[in-house]
Write a protein that holds these residues in place. Structure first.
Motif, PDB file in Angstrom:
ATOM      1  N   ILE A 183      -8.437  18.072  49.110  1.00 30.76           N
ATOM      2  CA  ILE A 183      -9.017  16.780  49.440  1.00 30.76           C
ATOM      3  C   ILE A 183     -10.527  16.869  49.263  1.00 30.76           C
ATOM      4  O   ILE A 183     -11.190  17.719  49.862  1.00 30.76           O
ATOM      5  N   TYR A 224     -10.541   5.878  52.984  1.00 33.70           N
ATOM      6  CA  TYR A 224      -9.874   6.595  51.894  1.00 33.70           C
ATOM      7  C   TYR A 224      -9.076   5.624  51.032  1.00 33.70           C
ATOM      8  O   TYR A 224      -8.689   4.541  51.474  1.00 33.70           O
ATOM      9  N   LEU A 249     -16.290   7.312  46.072  1.00 33.32           N
ATOM     10  CA  LEU A 249     -14.915   7.021  46.477  1.00 33.32           C
ATOM     11  C   LEU A 249     -14.313   5.951  45.562  1.00 33.32           C
ATOM     12  O   LEU A 249     -13.177   6.074  45.098  1.00 33.32           O
ATOM     13  N   LYS A 288      -3.857  12.287  53.469  1.00 36.92           N
ATOM     14  CA  LYS A 288      -5.073  11.563  53.878  1.00 36.92           C
ATOM     15  C   LYS A 288      -4.849  10.796  55.177  1.00 36.92           C
ATOM     16  O   LYS A 288      -5.752  10.718  56.021  1.00 36.92           O
ATOM     17  N   CYS A 344     -13.920   6.218  58.780  1.00 36.45           N
ATOM     18  CA  CYS A 344     -13.204   7.100  57.858  1.00 36.45           C
ATOM     19  C   CYS A 344     -12.556   6.176  56.829  1.00 36.45           C
ATOM     20  O   CYS A 344     -11.778   5.289  57.189  1.00 36.45           O
ATOM     21  N   CYS A 392      -8.881  -0.009  49.919  1.00 34.32           N
ATOM     22  CA  CYS A 392      -9.033   1.223  50.673  1.00 34.32           C
ATOM     23  C   CYS A 392      -8.533   1.015  52.101  1.00 34.32           C
ATOM     24  O   CYS A 392      -8.328  -0.105  52.554  1.00 34.32           O
ATOM     25  N   ASP A 435     -11.849  11.585  47.633  1.00 35.51           N
ATOM     26  CA  ASP A 435     -10.583  11.081  48.164  1.00 35.51           C
ATOM     27  C   ASP A 435     -10.762  10.407  49.519  1.00 35.51           C
ATOM     28  O   ASP A 435     -10.009   9.502  49.877  1.00 35.51           O
ATOM     29  N   MET A 436     -11.752  10.853  50.274  1.00 34.09           N
ATOM     30  CA  MET A 436     -11.970  10.356  51.634  1.00 34.09           C
ATOM     31  C   MET A 436     -13.443  10.519  51.977  1.00 34.09           C
ATOM     32  O   MET A 436     -14.081  11.483  51.537  1.00 34.09           O
ATOM     33  N   LEU A 491     -13.792  15.546  50.218  1.00 32.23           N
ATOM     34  CA  LEU A 491     -14.297  14.796  51.364  1.00 32.23           C
ATOM     35  C   LEU A 491     -15.805  14.605  51.261  1.00 32.23           C
ATOM     36  O   LEU A 491     -16.559  15.563  51.094  1.00 32.23           O
TER      37      LEU A 491
END
Length: 313
Positions: free
Chosen positions: A93, A274, A136, A283, A272, A155, A142-143, A95
């Motif tokens: 992932i 994603y 993103l 995720k 947060c 998202c 990805d997040m 991040l």
């Protein structure tokens, strides 16, 4: 049917770029082009029309895109169901996070992930919210953990935590305010302020309040780097406008002090965020963890802050 070909078609169309799709799929642009050509040859239809600036799905391509999206989601569901335990799913992932999170609870978050999901690898990028949001959107991350911000793409957004700001000074710099009582907006206009750049939420909030009082903006030294802002404040270059939970170590070591103030600065909120389409279950689980870890961390920081007196006078 070649799954990678359909997956590639989905990301090329969604990101409107062969290059961005290649970055997201961790492959080369030529490989992406070859997959699309192979898929078109297999189906004996044209799926994409390309111009110098845009990529358009053909009518048949639009149908293929819808089924590709369903297939990707079904593949994620299959992988999640077939695994005996989510912690056994291997995944990387990417991040992105704000530096404020790094200074508070990111280490706790990583520690929990490596205990509960040992097969997940994190690639971490630290940057400001506008950059993180764009990465993103383009499939490069990805997040992200970023400031509350309007997203113009599909998202999932989960509230994380909020940070209050305070005025911080070195002991030597703060002596000039000791006999004046609480720090005021007029004191601020006569001082040098150390803050995030003028297009960021913290500065814009302060500017709005100054404008309402018809006061001029103070001389300001800005940086996107929280570490740099902290260091400049420690060196007595001015008054730092910073999230105080991010500097508890410096407050305990008496490198910095809180300046009593009658100015109220609005807190800023983190999310947060994603995208969906790959590693969705992973995720989702990591977002749950982020919400839980941030909540516990912020309560702990609040208790620590209230238990000690960090004010200069």
């Amino acid at each position: 049917m070649n799954y990678k070909g359909l997956e590639t078609l989905y990301w090329v169309a969604r990101l409107n770029s062969f290059n961005k799709a290649a970055i997201h799929l961790n492959t080369t642009q030529s490989s992406v082009s070859q997959r699309i050509l192979a898929l078109e040859a297999e189906l004996n239809i044209k799926l994409l029309n390309r111009t110098p600036r845009y990529i358009h799905l053909t009518d048949k391509g639009k149908i293929a895109f819808k089924y590709a999206e369903k297939l990707i989601l079904l593949n994620e569901e299959f992988l999640s169901t077939i695994a005996e335990n989510d912690s056994c799913i291997e995944s990387t992932i990417r991040l992105g996070t704000s530096e404020t999170i790094v200074h508070t609870w990111l280490v706790d978050f990583i520690d929990v992930i490596y205990r509960e999901y040992p097969y997940i690898t994190l690639d971490i990028i630290i940057n400001i919210t506008p950059v993180l949001k764009e990465m993103l959107k383009n499939g490069e991350l990805d997040m992200v953990f970023m400031l509350d911000h309007t997203c113009d793409f599909d998202c999932i957004q989960r509230p994380l935590c909020s940070f209050e700001q305070n005025f911080l000074v070195s002991a030597e710099f703060g002596k000039r305010f000791q006999s004046k009582g609480a720090f005021t907006f007029r004191d601020l206009t006569r001082s040098t302020m150390i803050s995030y750049p003028k297009n960021t939420h913290p500065y814009l909030d302060l500017k709005q309040q100054l404008n309402q009082l018809r006061l001029l903006e103070p001389k300001t030294i800005t940086s996107y780097s929280l570490t740099t802002l902290i260091k400049m404040t420690e060196e007595g270059m001015g008054i730092g406008v910073l999230p105080h939970y991010s500097v508890l170590k410096e407050l305990r070591e008496k490198k910095l002090y809180l300046l009593p103030s009658e100015i109220h600065l609005r807190p800023y909120h983190f999310l947060c965020v994603y995208t969906i389409g790959s590693d969705d279950n992973v995720k989702h689980n990591l977002a749950d963890l982020a919400v839980s870890v941030s909540s516990k961390a912020m309560k702990k920081l609040s208790q620590q802050f209230k238990s000690e007196n960090f004010y200069l006078f």
